[in-house]
Design a protein around this motif. Sequence first.
Motif, PDB file in Angstrom:
ATOM      1  N   TRP A   1       0.882  -1.169   0.000  1.00  0.00           N
ATOM      2  CA  TRP A   1       0.000   0.000   0.000  1.00  0.00           C
ATOM      3  C   TRP A   1       0.922   1.222   0.000  1.00  0.00           C
ATOM      4  O   TRP A   1       1.544   1.555   1.015  1.00  0.00           O
ATOM      5  CB  TRP A   1      -0.889  -0.054   1.246  1.00  0.00           C
ATOM      6  CG  TRP A   1      -1.734   1.144   1.504  1.00  0.00           C
ATOM      7  CD1 TRP A   1      -1.545   2.098   2.473  1.00  0.00           C
ATOM      8  CD2 TRP A   1      -2.931   1.531   0.813  1.00  0.00           C
ATOM      9  NE1 TRP A   1      -2.531   3.037   2.419  1.00  0.00           N
ATOM     10  CE2 TRP A   1      -3.399   2.722   1.407  1.00  0.00           C
ATOM     11  CE3 TRP A   1      -3.642   0.981  -0.268  1.00  0.00           C
ATOM     12  CZ2 TRP A   1      -4.544   3.376   0.978  1.00  0.00           C
ATOM     13  CZ3 TRP A   1      -4.784   1.637  -0.692  1.00  0.00           C
ATOM     14  CH2 TRP A   1      -5.228   2.803  -0.082  1.00  0.00           C
ATOM     15  N   ALA A   2       1.011   1.887  -1.156  1.00  0.00           N
ATOM     16  CA  ALA A   2       2.065   2.888  -1.366  1.00  0.00           C
ATOM     17  C   ALA A   2       1.903   4.133  -0.505  1.00  0.00           C
ATOM     18  O   ALA A   2       2.817   4.938  -0.401  1.00  0.00           O
ATOM     19  CB  ALA A   2       2.110   3.276  -2.845  1.00  0.00           C
ATOM     20  N   ARG A   3       0.728   4.302   0.108  1.00  0.00           N
ATOM     21  CA  ARG A   3       0.548   5.503   0.927  1.00  0.00           C
ATOM     22  C   ARG A   3       1.071   5.309   2.346  1.00  0.00           C
ATOM     23  O   ARG A   3       1.172   6.254   3.101  1.00  0.00           O
ATOM     24  CB  ARG A   3      -0.932   5.916   0.970  1.00  0.00           C
ATOM     25  CG  ARG A   3      -1.423   6.367  -0.372  1.00  0.00           C
ATOM     26  CD  ARG A   3      -2.446   7.494  -0.257  1.00  0.00           C
ATOM     27  NE  ARG A   3      -2.814   7.950  -1.593  1.00  0.00           N
ATOM     28  CZ  ARG A   3      -3.848   7.481  -2.267  1.00  0.00           C
ATOM     29  NH1 ARG A   3      -4.617   6.573  -1.721  1.00  0.00           N
ATOM     30  NH2 ARG A   3      -4.100   7.928  -3.478  1.00  0.00           N
TER      31      ARG A   3
ATOM     32  N   TYR B   1       6.503   3.071   2.679  1.00  0.00           N
ATOM     33  CA  TYR B   1       6.669   2.930   1.228  1.00  0.00           C
ATOM     34  C   TYR B   1       6.667   4.269   0.501  1.00  0.00           C
ATOM     35  O   TYR B   1       6.442   4.334  -0.693  1.00  0.00           O
ATOM     36  CB  TYR B   1       5.605   1.990   0.664  1.00  0.00           C
ATOM     37  CG  TYR B   1       5.787   0.578   1.159  1.00  0.00           C
ATOM     38  CD1 TYR B   1       6.975  -0.113   0.902  1.00  0.00           C
ATOM     39  CD2 TYR B   1       4.804  -0.053   1.903  1.00  0.00           C
ATOM     40  CE1 TYR B   1       7.164  -1.398   1.374  1.00  0.00           C
ATOM     41  CE2 TYR B   1       4.987  -1.340   2.372  1.00  0.00           C
ATOM     42  CZ  TYR B   1       6.169  -2.012   2.106  1.00  0.00           C
ATOM     43  OH  TYR B   1       6.353  -3.284   2.579  1.00  0.00           O
ATOM     44  N   ARG B   2       6.909   5.343   1.243  1.00  0.00           N
ATOM     45  CA  ARG B   2       7.116   6.626   0.580  1.00  0.00           C
ATOM     46  C   ARG B   2       8.599   6.867   0.347  1.00  0.00           C
ATOM     47  O   ARG B   2       9.004   7.935  -0.057  1.00  0.00           O
ATOM     48  CB  ARG B   2       6.518   7.752   1.423  1.00  0.00           C
ATOM     49  CG  ARG B   2       4.992   7.665   1.441  1.00  0.00           C
ATOM     50  CD  ARG B   2       4.389   8.907   2.028  1.00  0.00           C
ATOM     51  NE  ARG B   2       2.973   8.681   2.280  1.00  0.00           N
ATOM     52  CZ  ARG B   2       2.322   9.215   3.309  1.00  0.00           C
ATOM     53  NH1 ARG B   2       2.943  10.006   4.138  1.00  0.00           N
ATOM     54  NH2 ARG B   2       1.047   8.960   3.473  1.00  0.00           N
TER      55      ARG B   2
ATOM     56  N   LEU C   1      -1.898   2.594  -7.321  1.00  0.00           N
ATOM     57  CA  LEU C   1      -1.379   3.774  -6.623  1.00  0.00           C
ATOM     58  C   LEU C   1      -0.010   4.140  -7.193  1.00  0.00           C
ATOM     59  O   LEU C   1       1.029   3.766  -6.655  1.00  0.00           O
ATOM     60  CB  LEU C   1      -1.249   3.479  -5.127  1.00  0.00           C
ATOM     61  CG  LEU C   1      -2.505   3.639  -4.275  1.00  0.00           C
ATOM     62  CD1 LEU C   1      -2.216   3.258  -2.823  1.00  0.00           C
ATOM     63  CD2 LEU C   1      -3.010   5.072  -4.342  1.00  0.00           C
ATOM     64  N   ASN C   2      -0.032   4.877  -8.276  1.00  0.00           N
ATOM     65  CA  ASN C   2       1.223   5.279  -8.895  1.00  0.00           C
ATOM     66  C   ASN C   2       1.753   6.543  -8.243  1.00  0.00           C
ATOM     67  O   ASN C   2       1.752   7.611  -8.838  1.00  0.00           O
ATOM     68  CB  ASN C   2       1.016   5.493 -10.400  1.00  0.00           C
ATOM     69  CG  ASN C   2       1.032   4.176 -11.147  1.00  0.00           C
ATOM     70  OD1 ASN C   2       1.873   3.319 -10.896  1.00  0.00           O
ATOM     71  ND2 ASN C   2       0.086   4.012 -12.054  1.00  0.00           N
ATOM     72  N   THR C   3       2.192   6.413  -7.004  1.00  0.00           N
ATOM     73  CA  THR C   3       2.797   7.561  -6.335  1.00  0.00           C
ATOM     74  C   THR C   3       4.107   7.904  -7.046  1.00  0.00           C
ATOM     75  O   THR C   3       4.638   7.102  -7.823  1.00  0.00           O
ATOM     76  CB  THR C   3       3.114   7.212  -4.871  1.00  0.00           C
ATOM     77  OG1 THR C   3       4.046   6.117  -4.869  1.00  0.00           O
ATOM     78  CG2 THR C   3       1.850   6.804  -4.113  1.00  0.00           C
ATOM     79  N   SER C   4       4.628   9.082  -6.776  1.00  0.00           N
ATOM     80  CA  SER C   4       5.868   9.473  -7.454  1.00  0.00           C
ATOM     81  C   SER C   4       7.001   8.514  -7.078  1.00  0.00           C
ATOM     82  O   SER C   4       7.853   8.200  -7.910  1.00  0.00           O
ATOM     83  CB  SER C   4       6.224  10.920  -7.121  1.00  0.00           C
ATOM     84  OG  SER C   4       6.254  11.085  -5.729  1.00  0.00           O
ATOM     85  N   THR C   5       6.986   8.025  -5.841  1.00  0.00           N
ATOM     86  CA  THR C   5       8.033   7.091  -5.403  1.00  0.00           C
ATOM     87  C   THR C   5       7.914   5.763  -6.150  1.00  0.00           C
ATOM     88  O   THR C   5       8.899   5.206  -6.642  1.00  0.00           O
ATOM     89  CB  THR C   5       7.905   6.821  -3.886  1.00  0.00           C
ATOM     90  OG1 THR C   5       7.781   8.074  -3.222  1.00  0.00           O
ATOM     91  CG2 THR C   5       9.095   6.076  -3.362  1.00  0.00           C
TER      92      THR C   5
ATOM     93  N   HIS D   1       6.470   5.234  -9.005  1.00  0.00           N
ATOM     94  CA  HIS D   1       6.794   5.491 -10.400  1.00  0.00           C
ATOM     95  C   HIS D   1       8.312   5.536 -10.598  1.00  0.00           C
ATOM     96  O   HIS D   1       8.869   4.865 -11.468  1.00  0.00           O
ATOM     97  CB  HIS D   1       6.142   6.824 -10.807  1.00  0.00           C
ATOM     98  CG  HIS D   1       6.121   7.064 -12.275  1.00  0.00           C
ATOM     99  ND1 HIS D   1       7.171   7.674 -12.933  1.00  0.00           N
ATOM    100  CD2 HIS D   1       5.202   6.776 -13.220  1.00  0.00           C
ATOM    101  CE1 HIS D   1       6.887   7.745 -14.220  1.00  0.00           C
ATOM    102  NE2 HIS D   1       5.695   7.201 -14.425  1.00  0.00           N
TER     103      HIS D   1
END
Length: 222
Positions: A90-92, A96-97, A133-137, A139
């Motif tokens: 879960w990228a949030r 995982y940031r 969840l394509n967070t910048s991290t 990606h």
Amino acid sequence: MLSFDDGPLPVKTEAVLDILSRYTGEDGLPVRAGFFMVGDAPQGFWAGRRYFAPYEVWIHKGSMRRHPALVARVQDEGHVIGNHTAHHIWARWPHYRQLPTVREEILGWEDAAMSAGWDPAESPRLFRAPYLLNTSTMHAAAIQLGYQLIGGYTVGDAAPGNGLSAIERHVQRIMHTASDQPALLIFHDILPMTVRHLGVIIEGLQRQGHQLQHFDPAGFHD
Ligand SMILES: [Zn+2]
């Protein structure tokens, strides 16, 4: 185009493969799909998690490490396997940031995948972020590790309470509004719901004049 996330699991993934083998792509050959698999979900791992959607607590995710024979069958039948992280992260979640922990998850998937016979030299490097969840991290980590990000349209099979008619409505909306040609649909091969209704959904689309196409990552961007 069809894709399936979160496997492989015995019985369910096998049932999806059996269903797919009944349908053909544009060239008349059995249709090939994309399978974005979970690397490893050790026993007890899910019970200790507190940062994913509550309805997932009782859904078992797949594991390439535990089910190498299923990975082999998916590949033998011509389907394409993609990276969906080692543990369906879960990228949030703050952990995982950070780039190193996300890289570790992507590389951890590769370890599990190779233990199940996935060959990095022979396979395309495709990545689909869990929960999209394509967070910048996320990606940045995937791009650094040489992956192509693959999105798609969720059909709603993973949402609690969705039955066949809700999924069919979802799919109708996707087919009317999708800007990509062809539209890449996202199912989950770990769900009884998907196993039960996949054939009906495919045949419904075919009756409306839609054609199945082989999963082909070329031309897909996220
Ligand atoms: Zn997933």
